[in-house]
Scaffold this motif. Structure first.
Motif, PDB file in Angstrom:
ATOM      1  N   ASN A 176       0.610  -6.378   2.127  1.00  0.00           N
ATOM      2  CA  ASN A 176       0.918  -5.272   1.205  1.00  0.00           C
ATOM      3  C   ASN A 176      -0.024  -4.077   1.365  1.00  0.00           C
ATOM      4  OD1 ASN A 176       2.751  -4.390  -0.763  1.00  0.00           O
ATOM      5  ND2 ASN A 176       1.449  -5.036  -2.449  1.00  0.00           N
ATOM      6  N   THR A 215      -1.310  -0.561 -10.085  1.00  0.00           N
ATOM      7  CA  THR A 215      -2.437  -0.831  -9.197  1.00  0.00           C
ATOM      8  C   THR A 215      -3.405   0.343  -9.190  1.00  0.00           C
ATOM      9  OG1 THR A 215      -1.047  -2.261  -7.818  1.00  0.00           O
ATOM     10  CG2 THR A 215      -3.100  -1.471  -6.842  1.00  0.00           C
ATOM     11  N   PRO A 231       1.846  -6.803  -7.443  1.00  0.00           N
ATOM     12  CA  PRO A 231       1.662  -6.138  -6.149  1.00  0.00           C
ATOM     13  C   PRO A 231       2.702  -5.076  -5.826  1.00  0.00           C
ATOM     14  CG  PRO A 231       2.547  -8.353  -5.840  1.00  0.00           C
ATOM     15  CD  PRO A 231       2.158  -8.239  -7.283  1.00  0.00           C
ATOM     16  N   ASN A 261      -4.193  -7.238  -2.692  1.00  0.00           N
ATOM     17  CA  ASN A 261      -2.920  -7.086  -3.409  1.00  0.00           C
ATOM     18  C   ASN A 261      -1.723  -7.632  -2.633  1.00  0.00           C
ATOM     19  OD1 ASN A 261      -3.082  -4.959  -1.449  1.00  0.00           O
ATOM     20  ND2 ASN A 261      -1.465  -3.844  -2.548  1.00  0.00           N
ATOM     21  N   SER A 294      -3.954  -9.401  -6.734  1.00  0.00           N
ATOM     22  CA  SER A 294      -2.533  -9.657  -6.974  1.00  0.00           C
ATOM     23  C   SER A 294      -2.331 -11.009  -7.639  1.00  0.00           C
ATOM     24  CB  SER A 294      -1.772  -9.632  -5.646  1.00  0.00           C
ATOM     25  OG  SER A 294      -0.471 -10.165  -5.800  1.00  0.00           O
TER      26      SER A 294
END
Length: 467
Positions: free
Chosen positions: A284, A422, A416, A372, A398
């Protein structure tokens, strides 16, 4: 350089502890002058197996150097490398393991257009069966009576069942280092293939996973598709960080040199958000960069005060989708630097060349660690950073990482897929007081090292022998 010896005839089967994995503890490189150079690998499995002296590791020859070593009879005690046909290995490893099983367990498919399980898939699946059978036969040849055999990961999911037919006297374990897909997603696989995979693992006396969540998902698949797990016991062993090694290695001179170089790139007085990953789709990285850009946009007070130190080491570059992903990471980092950078501030410091010493230097410097993944079996980076952090580090983690099960209480947890969320988590982490950060880091490090690699392996071995 390594020595050569003539291939010997098979010795009587005496090994009492055997491990099987796609990648072994050593790789060989063939020089232009015909010499073979050996390089030892690292990682949790290599470290864990050091707890057992008398063992045999069965692995695949992964490249031309490995295959040449097998043909010349080059090797080292305790390792048997299998020279499986290169095309068969490519089909099994890239075609099935990394392009199908990895995608299923990490929920990575774009389902409107993929997967497509056609005749080519069936051809590659036949190679996966051949590949697994080669391991099963080698293990059957090498194992002493009643030996313990620990089979590793999704590459070798069929081995336990195949080996059970050949050697019913053995104690067989299988360990999954990845997540396990929930039943509805697992059923993307053709029915017969999904059943074959489950029955393959259930050939083991014991199937083990990194977290209870992944173990429960496997049980759910077995219950829904097969009616249960049969006589196979299910275990959970959460691999931890090797604290002694990390703390010792992170204080060596080459790490200090990398720290000075990073400090110069970051600039005096700035905070750092650090990530260290391979460019696997599940990590990610792209959304992480989007979140950092959102942080700079919605919290402009952090401009010129923070640098995102991002190490994205290329992975599986023989697959086009991974090459494209690596390129997307580099492109987005450049976009952020062009949009926000100044003469004295580079918002993203991106490195794509693997350098373990530099990774450790970043761990030590990090004010915030960003981990994440979309989905991760464990994620040792989340465990390693708190262990070697010099001044305490806030962890943005995450909820889909296996490490969340142990570290979630002292991390700042994120969805995520939620870039805005985030970005706010990064702001919270950067704003955390040094006292709170220090306290959290201490607790994270304690949780992260609760089951170091050697004990992780010994626990599995003991549990298998007691079944």
């Amino acid at each position: 350089m390594v020595s050569e010896h003539a291939p010997s005839s098979p010795a009587p089967s005496t090994a009492q502890v055997l491990v099987a994995s796609n990648r072994g503890p050593i790789t060989y490189t063939l020089g232009e002058d015909g010499t073979l150079d050996a390089k030892r690998g690292g990682g949790g499995l290599v470290s864990g197996l050091s707890a057992v002296d008398d063992k045999l590791w069965v692995c695949a020859a992964l490249g031309d150097g490995d295959r040449e070593a097998v043909r010349r009879g080059v090797g080292e005690p305790g390792v048997r490398m299998l020279d499986i046909d290169a095309e068969v290995h490519a089909d099994a490893y890239n075609g099935i393991a990394n392009s199908v099983l990895w995608f299923v367990h990490h929920l990575l498919y774009q389902t409107p257009v993929e997967p497509v399980f056609d005749a080519e898939f069936r051809r590659q699946w036949a190679s996966y069966e051949v590949y697994n059978r080669a391991f099963a036969q080698a293990l059957a040849e090498e194992a002493g009576t009643g030996a313990a055999v620990l089979v590793q990961d999704y590459h070798l999911a069929l081995v336990p069942g195949m080996l059970r037919e050949l050697r019913p006297d053995l104690r067989i374990g299988h360990f999954s280092h990845t997540p396990w897909a929930p039943v509805d997603y697992f059923r993307l696989l053709p029915d017969d293939i999904g059943e074959q995979l489950l029955r393959g693992i259930l050939g083991a006396d014991r199937a083990a996973f990194l977290t209870r969540r992944w173990a429960d998902a496997f049980i759910g698949c077995c219950t829904e598709i097969l009616g249960g797990t049969g006589r196979t016991r299910i275990g959970v062993h959460g691999l931890g960080a090797d604290a002694d090694f990390l703390r010792r290695r992170s204080q060596e001179a080459d790490v200090d040199e990398r720290m000075e170089a990073l400090r110069e790139q970051v600039g005096e007085g700035r905070k750092t958000i650090v990530r260290v990953d391979r460019t696997e789709l599940s990590k990610n990285i792209v959304r992480g960069l989007h979140a950092y850009r959102a942080l700079l946009e919605t919290h402009p007070e952090w401009r010129e005060r923070v640098v995102h130190v991002a190490f994205a080491y290329p992975s599986r570059q023989d697959l086009e989708v991974y090459r494209d992903y690596t390129a997307a990471v580099q492109s987005l980092a450049n976009e952020i630097n062009e949009a926000y950078g100044t003469e004295s501030w580079t918002p993203v410091v991106l490195h794509v060349k693997d350098d373990f010493a530099r990774s450790l230097a970043a761990y030590r410097l990090a004010d915030v660690a960003l981990v994440n993944p979309i989905r991760d079996g464990m994620n040792l980076v989340a465990k390693e950073v708190p262990v070697v952090s010099d001044h305490g580090c806030a962890l943005v983690l995450s909820r889909e990482a296996g490490a969340y099960e142990e570290l979630g209480e002292d991390a700042i947890t994120v969805n995520p897929y939620d870039v805005v969320g985030t970005a706010e988590a990064l702001h919270e982490a950067l704003s955390m007081s040094s006292e709170e950060r220090t306290g959290r880091t201490k607790r994270l490090a304690e949780a992260a090292t609760a089951l170091p690699p050697q004990q992780w392996f010994l626990d599995q071995l003991e549990a298998l022998r007691q079944e």
